[in-house]
Write an enzyme that holds these catalytic residues in place. Structure first.
Site, PDB file in Angstrom:
ATOM      1  CG  HIS A 110      -1.813   1.173   1.314  1.00 57.44           C
ATOM      2  ND1 HIS A 110      -2.958   1.266   0.542  1.00 57.44           N
ATOM      3  CD2 HIS A 110      -1.737   2.325   2.031  1.00 57.44           C
ATOM      4  CE1 HIS A 110      -3.552   2.427   0.798  1.00 57.44           C
ATOM      5  NE2 HIS A 110      -2.832   3.088   1.694  1.00 57.44           N
ATOM      6  CE  LYS A 173      12.498   6.798  -9.555  1.00 64.02           C
ATOM      7  NZ  LYS A 173      12.100   8.196  -9.412  1.00 64.02           N
ATOM      8  CB  ALA A 174      10.065   3.534  -1.582  1.00 61.67           C
TER       9      ALA A 174
HETATM   10  C1  GRF Z   1       0.877   0.698  -6.142  1.00 61.92           C
HETATM   11  O1  GRF Z   1       1.084   2.015  -5.742  1.00 61.92           O
HETATM   12  C2  GRF Z   1       0.426  -0.143  -4.984  1.00 61.92           C
HETATM   13  O2  GRF Z   1       0.993   0.234  -3.775  1.00 61.92           O
HETATM   14  C3  GRF Z   1      -1.053   0.137  -4.959  1.00 61.92           C
HETATM   15  O3  GRF Z   1      -1.444   0.204  -6.303  1.00 61.92           O
HETATM   16  C4  GRF Z   1      -0.316   0.575  -7.098  1.00 61.92           C
HETATM   17  C5  GRF Z   1      -0.131  -0.503  -8.099  1.00 61.92           C
HETATM   18  O4  GRF Z   1       0.874  -0.208  -9.023  1.00 61.92           O
HETATM   19  N1  GRF Z   1      -1.737  -0.860  -4.163  1.00 61.92           N
HETATM   20  P1  GRF Z   1       1.474  -1.368  -9.936  1.00 61.92           P
HETATM   21  O5  GRF Z   1       0.305  -2.005 -10.679  1.00 61.92           O
HETATM   22  O6  GRF Z   1       2.197  -2.326  -9.065  1.00 61.92           O
HETATM   23  O7  GRF Z   1       2.387  -0.642 -10.891  1.00 61.92           O
END
Ligand code: GRF
Length: 214
Positions: A110, A173-174
């Site tokens: 998250h 990035k983190a």
């Molecule tokens: C990420 O920011 C994750 O933390 C959130 O949704 C976004 C998904 O991005 N739950 P990705 O599909 O992994 O690029």
């Protein structure tokens, strides 16, 4: 030693899934991604998974009742002998029944420092609150959304000119750094859930202070 068999659930571009796939491309990594499932047939992440040679399936939630959707996801995970699940930008709320079937064996990422800023519009929430740090959290999944014992967090500064997009990019990035770490620890059997607290065996002691803005 056998690698932990992992299923990844996505809904979109799958950049966190890619970070897990890149980590698992090293044969020394203790987990392997055996299946990627998206509830959204148009998710870009499905093709990314296939480009890594990993089985990728769409299980369209719009064509099924919630129970049938979860039953199909569960059946696909079991058919692939999945032992551990990573939610990576998976945008469906899971029922308590599904969560309890995978309790202790399912983690989520998250983009905030939980328990602050749950739900959606997370970066707008952080900017509105005026916090000097935000970040990301990997946690075990509980029936309540964005809740559950915290495995690892990374903090990033919120800069004065940040928009939701610029903050999201810094946090993403983190995310790509900490999600593979969390999966590694789980696969190494180093995580123990003790109530709301997760213990990491043989954790290094970090004792430093980071200050923002100066
Ligand atoms: C990420 O920011 C994750 O933390 C959130 O949704 C976004 C998904 O991005 N739950 P990705 O599909 O992994 O690029």
């Amino acid at each position: 030693m056998a690698r932990l068999k992992v299923g990844v659930l996505i809904s979109g571009r799958g950049s966190n899934m890619r970070a897990l796939l890149e980590a698992a491309a090293d044969p020394a990594f203790p987990a392997e991604i055996v299946l990627v499932i998206s509830n959204n047939p148009d998710a870009g992440g499905l093709d990314v998974a296939r480009s890594f040679g990993v089985a990728a399936a769409a299980i369209d939630h719009r064509k099924r009742a919630r129970e049938a959707f979860e039953a199909d996801v569960g059946a696909a995970l079991r058919a692939a002998a999945v032992e551990f699940v990573c939610l990576a930008g998976f945008m469906r709320i899971l029922t308590a029944g599904f969560v309890s079937a995978w309790q202790g064996r399912m983690i989520n990422i998250h983009p905030s420092l939980l328990p602050s800023f749950k739900g959606v519009h997370v970066h707008e929430q952080a900017l509105a609150a005026g916090v000097r740090f935000s970040g990301c959290t990997v946690h075990f999944v509980m029936p309540e959304m964005d809740d559950g014992p915290i495995v690892v967090q990374a903090a990033v500064p919120v800069l004065q000119d940040d928009t939701a997009d610029s903050l999201a990019n810094r946090i993403l990035k983190a995310e790509h750094r900490i999600y593979p770490m969390a999966l590694r620890w789980a696969a190494e059997g180093r995580l123990t859930v003790d109530g709301n607290t997760v213990r990491l065996a043989d954790a290094k002691v970090i004792d430093s202070v980071v200050i923002a803005p100066e």
